[in-house]
Motif scaffolding. Structure first.
Motif, short mmCIF file in Angstrom:
data_model
loop_
_atom_site.label_atom_id
_atom_site.label_comp_id
_atom_site.label_asym_id
_atom_site.label_seq_id
_atom_site.Cartn_x
_atom_site.Cartn_y
_atom_site.Cartn_z
N VAL A 31 -0.64 -18.37 -5.57
CA VAL A 31 -1.22 -17.53 -4.31
C VAL A 31 -0.39 -16.12 -4.44
CG1 VAL A 31 -1.42 -17.03 -1.99
CG2 VAL A 31 -1.98 -19.20 -2.78
N ALA A 32 0.79 -15.99 -4.62
CA ALA A 32 1.64 -14.88 -4.55
C ALA A 32 1.42 -13.92 -5.87
CB ALA A 32 3.18 -15.27 -4.44
N GLN A 33 1.41 -14.67 -7.10
CA GLN A 33 0.84 -14.09 -8.15
C GLN A 33 -0.40 -13.05 -8.07
OE1 GLN A 33 1.01 -17.22 -11.03
NE2 GLN A 33 3.02 -16.53 -11.71
N VAL A 34 -1.38 -14.08 -7.62
CA VAL A 34 -2.79 -13.40 -7.43
C VAL A 34 -2.70 -12.20 -6.41
CG1 VAL A 34 -5.05 -13.61 -6.61
CG2 VAL A 34 -4.11 -15.35 -8.10
N MET A 35 -2.14 -12.23 -5.08
CA MET A 35 -1.99 -11.46 -4.35
C MET A 35 -1.48 -10.20 -4.64
SD MET A 35 -3.90 -12.44 -1.71
CE MET A 35 -3.44 -11.65 -0.29
N ASP A 36 -0.25 -10.45 -5.25
CA ASP A 36 0.61 -9.26 -5.86
C ASP A 36 -0.25 -8.38 -7.08
OD1 ASP A 36 3.10 -7.72 -6.07
OD2 ASP A 36 3.11 -8.64 -8.05
N PHE A 37 -0.92 -9.29 -7.93
CA PHE A 37 -1.67 -8.64 -8.94
C PHE A 37 -2.65 -7.55 -8.35
CE2 PHE A 37 -4.72 -8.80 -12.68
CZ PHE A 37 -3.81 -8.34 -13.65
N ALA A 38 -3.44 -8.47 -7.39
CA ALA A 38 -4.79 -7.55 -6.86
C ALA A 38 -4.04 -6.06 -5.91
CB ALA A 38 -5.14 -8.49 -5.79
N ARG A 39 -3.17 -6.64 -5.41
CA ARG A 39 -2.24 -5.45 -4.77
C ARG A 39 -2.08 -4.04 -5.60
NH1 ARG A 39 2.22 -3.65 -4.06
NH2 ARG A 39 3.15 -5.20 -5.11
N ARG A 40 -1.54 -4.61 -6.47
CA ARG A 40 -1.03 -3.42 -7.66
C ARG A 40 -2.28 -3.01 -8.19
NH1 ARG A 40 2.05 -7.89 -10.53
NH2 ARG A 40 1.58 -6.83 -12.31
N HIS A 41 -3.40 -3.64 -8.26
CA HIS A 41 -4.63 -2.71 -8.57
C HIS A 41 -5.63 -2.47 -7.76
CE1 HIS A 41 -3.18 -5.09 -12.26
NE2 HIS A 41 -4.07 -3.99 -13.01
N GLN A 42 -5.07 -2.53 -6.62
CA GLN A 42 -5.55 -1.71 -5.17
C GLN A 42 -6.93 -2.48 -4.94
OE1 GLN A 42 -4.83 2.53 -6.27
NE2 GLN A 42 -3.92 2.36 -4.46
N HIS A 43 -7.18 -3.68 -5.24
CA HIS A 43 -8.27 -4.40 -4.95
C HIS A 43 -8.31 -5.29 -3.75
CE1 HIS A 43 -10.24 -3.15 -8.52
NE2 HIS A 43 -9.37 -3.69 -9.45
N PRO A 44 -8.96 -5.65 -2.87
CA PRO A 44 -8.73 -6.54 -1.70
C PRO A 44 -8.94 -7.87 -1.88
CG PRO A 44 -10.95 -5.51 -1.73
CD PRO A 44 -10.25 -5.00 -3.02
N LEU A 45 -9.00 -8.34 -3.16
CA LEU A 45 -9.01 -9.97 -3.41
C LEU A 45 -8.12 -10.69 -2.52
CD1 LEU A 45 -10.42 -11.93 -5.21
CD2 LEU A 45 -8.58 -11.56 -7.06
N GLN A 46 -8.70 -11.77 -2.11
CA GLN A 46 -7.70 -12.51 -1.12
C GLN A 46 -7.78 -14.10 -1.99
OE1 GLN A 46 -6.06 -11.87 1.75
NE2 GLN A 46 -6.64 -9.63 0.91
N CYS A 47 -6.59 -14.32 -1.82
CA CYS A 47 -6.14 -16.03 -2.25
C CYS A 47 -5.32 -16.73 -1.25
CB CYS A 47 -5.34 -15.78 -3.63
SG CYS A 47 -5.28 -17.52 -4.51
N THR A 48 -5.65 -17.79 -0.81
CA THR A 48 -4.87 -18.87 -0.03
C THR A 48 -4.95 -20.16 -0.64
OG1 THR A 48 -6.90 -19.31 1.05
CG2 THR A 48 -6.07 -17.37 2.17
N MET A 49 -3.97 -20.76 0.27
CA MET A 49 -3.72 -22.12 0.01
C MET A 49 -3.99 -23.25 1.06
SD MET A 49 0.24 -22.20 -0.72
CE MET A 49 0.67 -24.00 -0.31
#
Ligand code: TYC
Length: 113
Positions: free
Chosen positions: A91-109
């Motif tokens: 979750v942290a990897q996806v959220m960080d990668f999305a944020r760095r690319h300025q996409h609002p993609l959300q991942c949860t557990m």
């Protein structure tokens, strides 16, 4: 003729051991598993989501595309099931990668029941 009723003290089997009554099953409870969920949004490019699924979840391109489309159509999909620590990392990897690319993609557990 009188015969006494059998008494505990007559029975050689009973040696006063109470272990049968108190012994408990050894606990072998497995740790809970967690579903990692990907959420749809209107802005994150489809190719970016496919890339995320390949990169962080080890899916091949066809599997990644299929899950991306499921999220796109249904709003959410389980992308994998992991231990608590691994799920948190994904979750942290996806959220960080999305944020760095300025996409609002959300991942949860979510705990698997
Ligand atoms: N709905 C997005 C689009 O049309 C694509 C998308 C798919 C976004 C899956 C997020 O988790 C997602 N560009």
């Amino acid at each position: 003729m009188h015969r006494d009723a059998p008494m505990m003290s007559d029975r050689s089997e009973d040696d006063g051991d109470t272990s049968i009554l108190t012994a408990t099953k050894p606990k072998t409870k497995r740790p809970p598993l967690y579903k990692v969920l990907l959420l749809n949004d209107d802005f994150t490019p489809m190719e970016f989501v496919v890339h995320v699924l390949e990169r962080f979840f080890g899916l091949n391109h066809a599997q990644a595309f299929e899950i991306m489309l499921t999220v796109h159509k249904k709003g959410v999909a389980v992308v994998g099931v992991f231990s608590h620590e691994i799920a948190e990392t994904k979750v942290a990897q996806v959220m960080d990668f999305a944020r760095r690319h300025q996409h609002p993609l959300q991942c949860t557990m979510e705990k698997e029941e």
